[in-house]
Design a protein around this motif. Structure first.
Motif, PDB file in Angstrom:
ATOM      1  N   GLU A  75       0.832  -1.182   0.000  1.00  0.00           N
ATOM      2  CA  GLU A  75       0.000   0.000   0.000  1.00  0.00           C
ATOM      3  C   GLU A  75       0.877   1.245   0.000  1.00  0.00           C
ATOM      4  OE1 GLU A  75      -3.188  -0.734   2.801  1.00  0.00           O
ATOM      5  OE2 GLU A  75      -3.776   1.360   2.529  1.00  0.00           O
ATOM      6  N   GLY A  76       0.508   2.206  -0.811  1.00  0.00           N
ATOM      7  CA  GLY A  76       1.248   3.455  -0.818  1.00  0.00           C
ATOM      8  C   GLY A  76       2.474   3.456  -1.720  1.00  0.00           C
ATOM      9  N   LEU A  77       2.504   2.514  -2.615  1.00  0.00           N
ATOM     10  CA  LEU A  77       3.558   2.455  -3.623  1.00  0.00           C
ATOM     11  C   LEU A  77       3.586   3.780  -4.401  1.00  0.00           C
ATOM     12  CD1 LEU A  77       5.054  -0.197  -4.133  1.00  0.00           C
ATOM     13  CD2 LEU A  77       3.577  -0.564  -6.086  1.00  0.00           C
ATOM     14  N   ASP A  78       4.788   4.346  -4.630  1.00  0.00           N
ATOM     15  CA  ASP A  78       4.804   5.617  -5.349  1.00  0.00           C
ATOM     16  C   ASP A  78       5.880   5.627  -6.427  1.00  0.00           C
ATOM     17  OD1 ASP A  78       6.986   5.602  -3.850  1.00  0.00           O
ATOM     18  OD2 ASP A  78       6.617   7.470  -2.784  1.00  0.00           O
ATOM     19  N   VAL A  79       5.995   6.758  -7.103  1.00  0.00           N
ATOM     20  CA  VAL A  79       6.939   6.865  -8.213  1.00  0.00           C
ATOM     21  C   VAL A  79       8.354   6.504  -7.776  1.00  0.00           C
ATOM     22  CG1 VAL A  79       8.058   8.489  -9.774  1.00  0.00           C
ATOM     23  CG2 VAL A  79       5.594   8.574  -9.442  1.00  0.00           C
ATOM     24  N   SER A  80       8.744   7.023  -6.581  1.00  0.00           N
ATOM     25  CA  SER A  80      10.140   6.822  -6.185  1.00  0.00           C
ATOM     26  C   SER A  80      10.454   5.364  -5.876  1.00  0.00           C
ATOM     27  CB  SER A  80      10.487   7.714  -4.988  1.00  0.00           C
ATOM     28  OG  SER A  80       9.698   7.343  -3.896  1.00  0.00           O
ATOM     29  N   SER A  81       9.445   4.561  -5.653  1.00  0.00           N
ATOM     30  CA  SER A  81       9.756   3.150  -5.415  1.00  0.00           C
ATOM     31  C   SER A  81       9.417   2.264  -6.612  1.00  0.00           C
ATOM     32  CB  SER A  81       9.008   2.646  -4.177  1.00  0.00           C
ATOM     33  OG  SER A  81       7.652   2.965  -4.267  1.00  0.00           O
ATOM     34  N   THR A  82       8.735   2.836  -7.599  1.00  0.00           N
ATOM     35  CA  THR A  82       8.403   2.007  -8.758  1.00  0.00           C
ATOM     36  C   THR A  82       9.177   2.398 -10.010  1.00  0.00           C
ATOM     37  OG1 THR A  82       6.540   3.459  -9.224  1.00  0.00           O
ATOM     38  CG2 THR A  82       6.072   1.446  -8.024  1.00  0.00           C
ATOM     39  N   ILE A  83       9.432   3.698 -10.182  1.00  0.00           N
ATOM     40  CA  ILE A  83      10.074   4.117 -11.422  1.00  0.00           C
ATOM     41  C   ILE A  83      11.509   4.601 -11.201  1.00  0.00           C
ATOM     42  CG2 ILE A  83       9.816   5.449 -13.531  1.00  0.00           C
ATOM     43  CD1 ILE A  83       6.879   5.799 -12.804  1.00  0.00           C
ATOM     44  N   TYR A  84      11.643   5.722 -10.546  1.00  0.00           N
ATOM     45  CA  TYR A  84      13.009   6.213 -10.351  1.00  0.00           C
ATOM     46  C   TYR A  84      13.066   7.166  -9.174  1.00  0.00           C
ATOM     47  CZ  TYR A  84      11.593  10.820 -11.896  1.00  0.00           C
ATOM     48  OH  TYR A  84      10.975  12.027 -11.973  1.00  0.00           O
ATOM     49  N   GLU A  85      14.280   7.440  -8.786  1.00  0.00           N
ATOM     50  CA  GLU A  85      14.521   8.435  -7.762  1.00  0.00           C
ATOM     51  C   GLU A  85      15.896   9.006  -8.063  1.00  0.00           C
ATOM     52  OE1 GLU A  85      13.933   8.534  -2.923  1.00  0.00           O
ATOM     53  OE2 GLU A  85      14.400   6.676  -3.921  1.00  0.00           O
ATOM     54  N   TRP A  86      16.074  10.286  -7.820  1.00  0.00           N
ATOM     55  CA  TRP A  86      17.416  10.833  -8.005  1.00  0.00           C
ATOM     56  C   TRP A  86      18.277  10.446  -6.828  1.00  0.00           C
ATOM     57  CZ3 TRP A  86      18.826  11.992 -12.586  1.00  0.00           C
ATOM     58  CH2 TRP A  86      17.883  12.460 -13.504  1.00  0.00           C
ATOM     59  N   ASN A  87      19.497  10.154  -7.106  1.00  0.00           N
ATOM     60  CA  ASN A  87      20.408   9.779  -6.035  1.00  0.00           C
ATOM     61  C   ASN A  87      20.980  11.050  -5.407  1.00  0.00           C
ATOM     62  OD1 ASN A  87      22.337   8.718  -4.392  1.00  0.00           O
ATOM     63  ND2 ASN A  87      23.090   7.226  -5.894  1.00  0.00           N
ATOM     64  N   TYR A  88      20.219  11.600  -4.475  1.00  0.00           N
ATOM     65  CA  TYR A  88      20.582  12.901  -3.918  1.00  0.00           C
ATOM     66  C   TYR A  88      21.943  12.910  -3.233  1.00  0.00           C
ATOM     67  CZ  TYR A  88      15.794  14.100  -5.039  1.00  0.00           C
ATOM     68  OH  TYR A  88      14.638  14.322  -5.700  1.00  0.00           O
ATOM     69  N   PRO A  89      22.251  11.933  -2.386  1.00  0.00           N
ATOM     70  CA  PRO A  89      23.575  11.978  -1.744  1.00  0.00           C
ATOM     71  C   PRO A  89      24.705  12.025  -2.763  1.00  0.00           C
ATOM     72  CG  PRO A  89      22.207  10.280  -0.766  1.00  0.00           C
ATOM     73  CD  PRO A  89      21.452  10.801  -1.943  1.00  0.00           C
ATOM     74  N   LYS A  90      24.542  11.222  -3.803  1.00  0.00           N
ATOM     75  CA  LYS A  90      25.602  11.187  -4.808  1.00  0.00           C
ATOM     76  C   LYS A  90      25.701  12.528  -5.546  1.00  0.00           C
ATOM     77  CE  LYS A  90      27.171   8.256  -8.588  1.00  0.00           C
ATOM     78  NZ  LYS A  90      26.712   7.269  -9.577  1.00  0.00           N
ATOM     79  N   GLN A  91      24.528  13.096  -5.806  1.00  0.00           N
ATOM     80  CA  GLN A  91      24.523  14.405  -6.479  1.00  0.00           C
ATOM     81  C   GLN A  91      25.239  15.442  -5.621  1.00  0.00           C
ATOM     82  OE1 GLN A  91      20.319  15.052  -7.118  1.00  0.00           O
ATOM     83  NE2 GLN A  91      20.442  14.445  -9.266  1.00  0.00           N
TER      84      GLN A  91
END
Ligand SMILES: Nc1ncnc2c1ncn2[C@@H]1O[C@H](COP(=O)(O)OP(=O)(O)OP(=O)(O)O)[C@@H](O)[C@H]1O
Ligand SMILES: [Mg+2]
Lengths: 309, 375
Positions: A75-91
């Protein structure tokens, strides 16, 4: 091993290859898979728990020697867990490193490129490139909310996603999509219509026996037969709340074999019943002696001839 | 079973890539492309068995489409395929013997047309449902509405008095708006309910068709969710289909088993804002233990459990069947089915003693109902 090209695929071949991966597929399952691949349609598999829904996708990917990409729904699946997320720490790290060395525009372009993208299952499936299409397993979709189902419907129609910073990414090779559901929630009409449909229920006696013999290597003929017969009868008991699936049968067979047991006795069954039945109510409600008596009574030659395969 | 154009195209494409001489592959190809739920798959199997019973191989029926007649086979084929058929099943098969054959499942279903409902029946049905829903409103919601009987709303009254130069002529009363209840309906379609079923199914159809938040199930020895079916098809087709299913299940009733199945598979559908209505004569051939367990769980989860028994309309009725006796302690309201039929008795039963509950209030068995049914 595996198959060299999808064109070689036939229904017989699927049955054969899946057996090599230790999965007993009857002709109906194989035909459904064959059609899903040939027609390039997702396959929706519903059915009782522990009857081999998830396993189909795994075995399929092994058999095609291709990547299995799995999206476990909740429940509560969203874009960041299904499609993509920016790798903020690395950025951030990169920005720190490059400070003063590069101008901001250049930097921005760089940190919003594929290199800094964390790819989640659906995106991975689009980016997969190989001789064979990937197998995309969307497991237990009934646990995700309807909103995700709506999104998935679009995804399956287009096989593309848009990432604002990068643009639209289209599938290099359409994945083979397997969707499973345990029916804790009814799946919407739209998704059903788009998919091919297969309902998996408890296997008939002969099939289950074949599964046990295939998976529990070295199990004696007698024990395998008794185990399967016991489970088959147990499933017919009206008082059992959570019926054992194939996975429970296998667990039980493994446990019995590990304990060095050759045949079922009331004591043995009672001591190990918790492997088969997960609720204490169910365990209490089983009349072990009665079922076992039937099992022993049945265990004659009638079944032998069919069980060979 | 309704198949979209896209699905029909899928089916055609599927037939292109398989070996058409293999009966079982043709079967599976059609099934996986056209039957998209467990229920639909069961209907599919049933229809195919019927086609086969008409003495043609599937391939033949497919290639020859709708021409010719399939009447050369006898009833034997049919009953062999199905095990036991009730009288109704036999009748409908006989009636259909000389009709055209084609592979379209819907055609097979609609061979026998029943009388369409009269407009007056539809109107009456809607009224019943509207009343039902109002009477069953279980909880007061958080929103307020104007009402003659509510509590005085000083602020609103003062504000409205501005129009009359500060003279307070009107008192405005507000009360909490009732939330819409959900209804889960179970209808017994087993043999012992035979004479009531046609009417019941029609009522069910009306209920589902014109209202939301209603879930409908049929049961006898098995449980079948028919909500979608009811909302999509005409009543005659639904009645026909339901009879086929009922036939398919054989005789006997396993209320406990079916309710248990419901709780496990669709349990999320019931909460404290749900009224469960079971329409059955209580002739249970299953385990009383299972029935007791299922009823107690149902009662615990649902806001209200209502049992309508067609026999309870008779003043001399006594609940004597084991099923009924087992279930009674868990029933909030027990009444005859005529309450669905005729307005005055409906209001009598649901009107007086079914006050909406306040949040958290516990529901007991309204004694008055029990007297109403005469025991
Ligand atoms: N036909 C089969 N041949 C061989 N093994 C099988 C077969 N069906 C099921 N199994 C075994 O049963 C176990 C359970 O299968 P799986 O996890 O796929 O079930 P599931 O239907 O996905 O269950 P759940 O609903 O719990 O997710 C696995 O270990 C799998 O290997
Ligand atoms: Mg699984």
């Amino acid at each position: 091993m595996g198959m060299q090209a999808l064109e070689e695929l036939t229904i017989e071949r699927i049955i054969e290859e899946m057996a090599k991966q230790l999965y007993v597929a009857d002709r109906e399952i194989a035909t459904a898979l064959y059609l899903a691949i040939r027609l390039e349609k997702p396959l929706l598999i519903e059915g009782e728990p522990g009857c081999g829904k998830t396993e189909i996708a795994k075995v399929l990917s092994d058999m095609l020697d291709t990547e299995l990409i799995r999206l476990q729904c909740y429940e509560g699946l969203d874009v960041s867990s299904t499609i993509y997320e920016w790798n903020y720490p690395k950025q951030l790290l990169y920005i720190k490193m490059m400070e003063g060395k590069k101008n901001p525009e250049e930097m921005e372009e760089e940190i919003f490129s594929e290199k800094f993208l964390l790819k989640r299952p659906l995106l991975k499936a689009l980016l997969h490139d190989g001789p064979m299409p990937a197998v995309l397993l969307i497991d237990e979709i009934d646990r995700a909310d309807e909103e995700f189902e709506g999104f998935l419907l679009e995804f399956l129609a287009e096989f593309q996603v848009t990432i604002p910073e990068i643009g639209t990414i289209k599938a290099r090779k359409k994945p083979i999509v397997i969707i499973t559901s345990n029916r804790t929630r009814e799946i919407g009409e739209g998704l059903r219509r788009r998919c091919l449909y297969l309902y998996l229920t408890y296997p008939p006696r002969e099939k289950e026996l074949r599964i046990v013999k295939l998976k529990v290597s070295g199990i004696s003929d007698r024990l395998a037969r008794e185990v399967v017969e016991f489970v088959q009868r147990l499933r017919k008991e009206p008082d059992i709340f959570k019926k054992p699936g194939i996975s429970e049968t296998l667990d039980w067979a493994f446990a019995l074999k590990a304990l060095g047991i050759e045949e079922l006795t009331p004591e043995v069954v009672k001591e190990t019943l918790s492997v088969l039945l997960k609720s204490s109510d169910d365990i209490r409600n089983v009349n072990v002696e009665a079922i076992l008596a039937e099992v022993k009574g049945y265990g004659g030659d009638g079944g032998d001839s069919q069980a060979g395969g | 079973m309704r198949c979209s154009v896209a699905e029909t195209i899928d089916a055609a494409n599927a037939l292109k890539v398989i070996d058409l001489t293999r009966h079982e592959d043709v079967y599976t190809a059609l099934k996986v492309t056209l039957a998209k739920s467990r229920e639909a798959a069961m209907v599919f199997d049933r229809l195919m068995a019927e086609l086969a019973g008409h003495g043609r191989s599937l391939g033949e029926s497919l290639s020859r489409g709708g021409e010719g007649e399939g009447g050369d086979q006898t009833d034997k084929g049919d009953s062999e395929a199905e095990g036991s058929l009730t009288k109704k099943g036999e009748r409908s098969i006989k009636a259909s013997k000389r009709t055209k054959l084609s592979y379209s499942p819907t055609d097979v279903i609609s061979r026998k047309r029943l009388r369409p409902p009269k407009p007056s029946e539809v109107v009456e049905g809607r009224r019943v449902v509207r009343r039902l829903r109002r009477r069953l409103a279980l909880m007061e919601g958080r929103r307020y509405e104007r009402s003659k009987k509510g509590e005085l709303d000083i602020w609103k009254s003062v504000r409205s008095s501005y129009a009359t130069l500060g003279e307070m002529l009107k008192f405005i009363k507000m009360r909490r708006k009732k939330t819409r209840t959900k209804i889960v309906l179970f209808v017994d379609v087993s043999g012992s309910m035979d004479s009531y079923s046609d009417w019941l199914l029609k009522t069910m159809h009306t209920i589902c068709r014109y209202t939301h938040n209603v879930e409908c199930f049929l049961f006898s020895t098995r449980l079948f969710r028919v909500t979608e079916l009811l909302s999509k098809h005409s009543p005659d087709m639904v009645v026909e289909l339901m009879w086929r299913w009922a036939d398919m299940w054989g005789s006997g009733t396993k209320i406990g088993y079916c309710l248990d199945k419901f709780l496990r598979r669709y349990g999320e559908m019931v909460d404290k804002n749900t009224s469960v209505i079971i329409i059955s004569d209580g002739w249970d051939t299953g385990e009383p233990r299972l029935l007791r367990r299922a009823m107690s769980e149902l009662k615990e989860r649902a806001g209200r459990v209502i049992w309508l028994n067609p026999y309870a309309d008779k003043p001399s009725y006594r609940p004597l069947t084991i099923g009924m006796l087992t279930a009674l302690p868990y029933i909030d309201v027990f009444a005859g089915t005529s309450v669905l039929n005729d307005m005055s008795s409906f209001v009598k039963v649901f009107g007086r003693s079914l006050k909406p509950l306040r949040r958290g209030e516990k529901i007991g068995i309204p004694r008055r109902q029990i007297r109403h049914t005469g025991w």
